[in-house]
Design a protein around this motif. Structure first.
Motif, PDB file in Angstrom:
ATOM      1  N   ALA A  33     -11.434  14.149 -64.249  1.00  0.00           N
ATOM      2  CA  ALA A  33     -11.240  12.859 -64.895  1.00  0.00           C
ATOM      3  C   ALA A  33      -9.811  12.775 -65.412  1.00  0.00           C
ATOM      4  O   ALA A  33      -9.091  13.767 -65.423  1.00  0.00           O
ATOM      5  N   GLY A  34      -9.412  11.586 -65.858  1.00  0.00           N
ATOM      6  CA  GLY A  34      -8.002  11.407 -66.211  1.00  0.00           C
ATOM      7  C   GLY A  34      -7.657  11.748 -67.642  1.00  0.00           C
ATOM      8  O   GLY A  34      -6.566  11.433 -68.094  1.00  0.00           O
ATOM      9  N   MET A  35      -8.568  12.377 -68.344  1.00  0.00           N
ATOM     10  CA  MET A  35      -8.311  12.591 -69.768  1.00  0.00           C
ATOM     11  C   MET A  35      -7.224  13.635 -69.986  1.00  0.00           C
ATOM     12  O   MET A  35      -7.032  14.521 -69.164  1.00  0.00           O
ATOM     13  N   ASN A  36      -6.521  13.517 -71.105  1.00  0.00           N
ATOM     14  CA  ASN A  36      -5.495  14.496 -71.423  1.00  0.00           C
ATOM     15  C   ASN A  36      -5.584  14.855 -72.896  1.00  0.00           C
ATOM     16  O   ASN A  36      -6.572  14.502 -73.556  1.00  0.00           O
ATOM     17  N   ASN A  37      -4.533  15.510 -73.412  1.00  0.00           N
ATOM     18  CA  ASN A  37      -4.762  16.123 -74.709  1.00  0.00           C
ATOM     19  C   ASN A  37      -5.007  15.219 -75.904  1.00  0.00           C
ATOM     20  O   ASN A  37      -6.021  15.371 -76.535  1.00  0.00           O
ATOM     21  N   PRO A  38      -4.187  14.266 -76.229  1.00  0.00           N
ATOM     22  CA  PRO A  38      -4.644  13.459 -77.369  1.00  0.00           C
ATOM     23  C   PRO A  38      -5.835  12.577 -77.011  1.00  0.00           C
ATOM     24  O   PRO A  38      -6.684  12.335 -77.859  1.00  0.00           O
ATOM     25  N   THR A  39      -5.906  12.111 -75.771  1.00  0.00           N
ATOM     26  CA  THR A  39      -6.996  11.221 -75.383  1.00  0.00           C
ATOM     27  C   THR A  39      -8.077  12.031 -74.677  1.00  0.00           C
ATOM     28  O   THR A  39      -8.242  11.957 -73.470  1.00  0.00           O
ATOM     29  N   VAL A  40      -8.821  12.802 -75.460  1.00  0.00           N
ATOM     30  CA  VAL A  40      -9.815  13.674 -74.844  1.00  0.00           C
ATOM     31  C   VAL A  40     -11.118  12.932 -74.567  1.00  0.00           C
ATOM     32  O   VAL A  40     -12.011  13.467 -73.935  1.00  0.00           O
ATOM     33  N   TRP A  41     -11.231  11.721 -75.098  1.00  0.00           N
ATOM     34  CA  TRP A  41     -12.378  10.885 -74.755  1.00  0.00           C
ATOM     35  C   TRP A  41     -11.892   9.800 -73.821  1.00  0.00           C
ATOM     36  O   TRP A  41     -10.784   9.306 -73.973  1.00  0.00           O
ATOM     37  N   SER A  91       2.595  13.716 -80.042  1.00  0.00           N
ATOM     38  CA  SER A  91       1.470  13.770 -79.109  1.00  0.00           C
ATOM     39  C   SER A  91       0.940  12.376 -78.786  1.00  0.00           C
ATOM     40  O   SER A  91      -0.250  12.203 -78.628  1.00  0.00           O
ATOM     41  N   GLN A 108      -2.012   8.449 -82.292  1.00  0.00           N
ATOM     42  CA  GLN A 108      -2.516   8.943 -83.560  1.00  0.00           C
ATOM     43  C   GLN A 108      -1.370   9.281 -84.494  1.00  0.00           C
ATOM     44  O   GLN A 108      -0.293   8.727 -84.366  1.00  0.00           O
ATOM     45  N   LEU A 124      -6.856   6.623 -79.494  1.00  0.00           N
ATOM     46  CA  LEU A 124      -6.622   8.053 -79.295  1.00  0.00           C
ATOM     47  C   LEU A 124      -5.231   8.331 -78.739  1.00  0.00           C
ATOM     48  O   LEU A 124      -4.671   9.395 -78.975  1.00  0.00           O
ATOM     49  N   ARG A 148       0.329   9.890 -76.032  1.00  0.00           N
ATOM     50  CA  ARG A 148       0.349  10.000 -74.571  1.00  0.00           C
ATOM     51  C   ARG A 148      -0.635   9.004 -73.989  1.00  0.00           C
ATOM     52  O   ARG A 148      -1.727   8.813 -74.529  1.00  0.00           O
TER      53      ARG A 148
END
Lengths: 447, 170, 254
Positions: free
Chosen positions: A58-66, A391, A386, A383, A393
């Motif tokens: 999936a396209g999630m990354n570190n700040p946007t983990v949801w 961070s 923040q 997300l 992104r």
């Protein structure tokens, strides 16, 4: 409408409903085949790939983990909200117009809840351990963390799923009995089991009436609590843009809003393809349209409040969040949501639109697209922006996520298609109650 | 031979009337079978009371206490301090308690319904499929042929379209 | 004691929030930003000590880096007068950690040393802790990571390698703390100041990082956090972090 020419008889209702169950056209099979194919290719294959590969698919990354998985989860939970809730409210307030539509609305609740639970499975990093979130005695002597908003969710959704299942089933027992007498083969055996030996005696009706009312009274506060709790997954955090007291009512209103729009869509399809013109009429669409208008105004009001408090509060993080939402990367989606959910539904002021079927269908779909966008934005805009600018992104969904979203829709359609062939999708006895009672025939002996 | 007389009526009023007549003629409690719930049964056949509300109430109470006990008890069994909060945190546990109130209330209501309506039953019972469509049936048990003809007379006088005699399969 | 008495005393005990006094140690780190040169030695040391995978260029660009400690860089002003400031950021081991309350399966909790611990085996990957964390220092394993030979030969045997779908973060090198505590227990004493150091503290060439027990008033870290320059990052959120920063004194401002 044909019912105006020839008044419907009690027996016509049974005939129509049994026909809807046992007579299956080619169109149905083709639709089912397409839905199953789409479900398997767009939902299960990408999901299995993701299970094997990791959430990195999936396209999630570190700040946007949801990401969209959770947005879909809220969306499906929201869609579930009108069915049983609306049915309960209308049952308690004795609304006649509920009776023809509530069964399919409740089915919608049930199936969207099932899809929502599947979305949680898709969302989890290690779904094979999901049972650890359930309270059961185990050899590790370790219990789940009851202080967690996510665990409130587990408990609330379990309760809601159980409650909706029982509610739709209780209301169907007399109908299973009626259908039982008219079917044969595996259906007969199924309905014998499901009808529990119902005979429709005065005592049974009396008990059913009470039990049904109690369930309705219990389910209304439950449904409100479920979406409040879903909102707390977000609002209990300290993320700017999520940490807001308005979130619980915001989610509840949004859920009922998208759920009601979903009911309009389902009503249209049932009316068109199951030949339920007698049961689902302009009155239903008119009433649902009024409800949608009210909900869209409420929803807009809460949105304005959210903006106003963020602006007036003016802390740097909240203000940045507000600016980002209105003018940042995701802002086209934001304005699309406003157009679809706040502006377009204003058309419902016109009675002409409320009582014409195709515009209602289009509006209901538009509203749900807008509501999905809302859920996506709640996650993506907050997300990705923040506290620590280092961070910040962006997040964009990957093909796997989009495919799973489409597949989840196909899964819902598949479940619904199976439902209309097993459950009487319009309540036989409640429709009869809305019809004029049989009167004594002329020439009957007087007492 | 134990059998039942069943009269089929076109409309609910006549069926109710017939049931009242049978009751006052000294028959055992007649039963009305109908495709829709009918109103006014209690005036004719005496008031009905159900225990469902007790089930719902006590189920709810059990859920409320049990929910809190589950959350607080398990938290004490395996101490996991989180977020600088106490082990027993009252507001979150009240939410668990609230949900469990509703869950147990629902399950108890279903149990109460099944018990008080004497369901499920899978053996054959006195039943006429027409009563699930558009006929209102009134049944009474008849011990003898005389009783049956009495019942048949009363039912027909009240306007029954058809009176059948069904043997009790048990 | 009767059941009622036990119930009441248990209730009272468990209604109290844990404080520093209840912990065996209260491990604290102070970071002197005046001394920090932003060299990144701590990042590398952490990577080596804790078996942190190297995700590669593509994943790094996609925002899936694994860095339990990172140097945040902030530029101020335009080119001729540009000023760079940096701040090492890692798990703050908050005493009121938002991440701990949200985990549905108790995979993260506060241990007896006042550390915010992450139990990899218990994690089901809801990722809610990473959302709730305002410092963005929790890292999720988007894949199963592999170390190409010969890098797999240098993995630290004291630290587990994490599976895909699991959250991980800075532990204050808990494996070193455990060792030191065991050692001290064998000798029947408390862990002495300076006896245990996380990899980043050990490596820091300018000694900007100081680690120790803040319950011991004479430890280096206790002295350091009483400095007037001491502050908490995002202190207004009241998460009560265990990492204390000492503000950089800016010559232009003074």
């Amino acid at each position: 409408m044909s019912s105006e020419q020839k008044p419907m008889q009690y027996s016509d209702v049974n005939d129509d409903i049994v026909r809807s169950l046992v007579v299956t056209g080619r169109k149905y099979y083709i639709t089912l085949a397409i839905a199953v194919t789409v479900m398997v290719t767009c939902f299960y294959f990408p999901w299995f790939y993701q299970l094997y590969y990791g959430i990195g698919a999936a396209g999630m990354n570190n700040p946007t983990v949801w990401g969209t998985y959770l947005a879909s989860f809220i969306f499906w939970i929201g869609l579930s909200h009108s069915g049983t809730l609306l049915s309960c409210v209308l049952h308690i307030t004795n609304s006649e117009w509920r009776k023809a539509m509530y069964r399919s609305a409740e089915a919608m609740t049930l199936f969207s809840l099932l899809v929502a639970v599947t979305m949680v499975m898709v969302h989890l990093g290690r779904p094979w351990f999901i049972h650890w979130a359930a309270p059961y005695p185990n050899q590790m002597e370790l219990w789940p963390n009851f202080r967690s908003p996510l665990l409130f969710d587990v408990i609330a959704i379990t309760t809601y799923l159980t409650g909706s299942l029982i509610f739709i089933y209780m209301g169907s027992i007399p109908d299973f009995a009626a259908v039982r007498d008219r079917t044969s083969g595996w259906r007969y055996h199924l309905y014998v089991l499901l009808s529990l030996g119902w005979r429709g005696t005065d005592t049974e009706w009396h008990r059913l009436g009470w039990a049904y009312t109690f369930l309705a009274v219990l389910i209304i506060p439950l449904a409100v609590s479920v979406h409040s709790i879903v909102s707390w997954d977000f609002a209990m955090s300290i993320v700017p843009g999520l940490h807001q007291t308005i979130f619980a009512p915001y989610f509840v209103v949004g859920a009922i809003y998208s759920g009601t729009a979903g009911i309009v869509t389902v009503m249209f399809v049932l009316r068109k393809y199951m030949n339920f013109e007698h049961f689902i009429t302009k009155i239903h669409f008119d009433n649902l349209g009024k409800l949608l208008l009210l909900l869209s105004l409420l929803w807009s009001y809460i949105n304005i409040l959210e903006l106003f408090t963020a602006w007036y509060g003016g802390t740097s993080t909240e203000y940045e969040q507000l600016r980002y939402k209105l003018t940042g990367y995701y802002s086209p989606l934001y304005w699309e949501m406003i157009l679809f959910c706040a502006v377009a539904p204003l058309l419902l002021i016109s009675k002409k639109i409320r009582t014409s079927f195709v515009p209602m269908l289009i509006l209901s779909i538009v509203i749900n697209i807008g509501m999905y966008t809302e859920r996506f934005l709640i996650i993506a805009t907050t997300l990705s922006r923040q506290y620590l600018p280092e961070s910040w992104r962006l997040y964009t969904p990957s093909m796997v996520e989009i495919s799973i979203l489409v597949g989840s829709l196909a899964m819902f359609i598949t479940l619904f298609l199976l439902f209309v062939k097993i459950f009487p999708s319009v309540s036989i006895y409640e429709v009869k109650e809305t019809m004029p009672k049989p009167q004594k025939k002329n020439g009957d002996r007087s007492w | 031979m134990v059998s039942h007389a069943i009269g089929l009526f076109h409309d609910p009023e006549s069926a109710l009337h017939a049931a009242g007549q049978l009751k006052s003629a000294g028959f055992a409690q007649p039963e009305i079978m109908s495709p829709v719930p009918i109103h006014g049964v209690e005036e004719v056949l005496g008031p009905k009371k159900s225990v469902i509300k007790r089930f719902t109430f006590f189920g709810g109470i059990f859920g409320a206490l049990g929910g809190f006990a589950l959350a607080a008890g398990t938290a004490v069994m395996y101490l996991h301090p989180t977020g600088g909060r106490p082990i027993i945190t009252i507001p979150p546990f009240l939410i668990i308690s609230y949900e469990m109130t509703i869950l147990c209330g629902i399950l108890a209501t279903v149990l109460g319904f099944l018990i008080s309506a004497r369901l499920p039953v899978f053996r054959e019972r006195i039943y006429v499929p027409e009563t699930a469509v558009d006929k209102f049936g009134v049944t009474v048990p008849c011990d003898s042929d005389e009783q049956f003809s009495d019942a048949e007379r009363i039912l027909e006088q009240a306007g029954a379209e058809e009176v059948r005699r069904l043997g009790d399969p048990s | 004691m009767s059941f009622m008495d036990r119930f009441v005393s248990g209730w009272r005990k468990h209604r109290q929030a844990a404080t520093d006094d209840d912990f065996d140690y209260a491990w604290t780190m102070s970071i002197d930003l005046d001394r920090c040169t932003g060299c990144g030695a701590c990042v590398t040391a952490c990577q080596a000590e804790n078996n942190i995978p190297l995700v590669g260029e593509k994943e790094l660009a996609g925002g899936r880096e694994m860095q339990w400690i990172r140097i945040e860089r902030y530029w101020e002003g335009e080119y001729p007068n540009a000023k760079l400031s940096f701040i090492p950021m890692m798990c703050q081991h908050c005493d009121s950690a938002p991440c701990e309350t949200v985990c549905p399966v108790s995979a993260t909790y506060h241990n007896q040393d006042g550390l915010n611990t992450q139990i990899y085996n218990r994690c089901i990957g809801t990722r809610s802790c990473a959302v709730y964390c305002p410092y963005e220092v929790r890292f999720f394993n988007y894949y199963d990571h592999h170390w190409p030979a010969p890098l797999d030969q240098q993995l630290n045997p004291d630290v587990t390698v994490r599976e895909k779908g699991v959250m991980e973060k800075c532990t204050f090198c808990i494996q070193r703390i455990r060792q030191a505590k065991d050692h001290a227990k064998d000798e029947g004493r408390r862990v002495a100041d300076g006896e245990v150091q996380p990899a980043c503290v050990q490596t820091c060439p300018s000694e900007a990082l100081v680690f120790g027990d803040r319950k011991d008033p004479n430890s280096n870290v206790s002295k350091s956090i009483n400095d007037p320059r001491a502050y908490h990052v995002l202190g207004e959120l009241n998460t009560r972090p265990s990492v204390v920063y000492l503000k950089k004194v800016d010559a232009d401002v003074v």
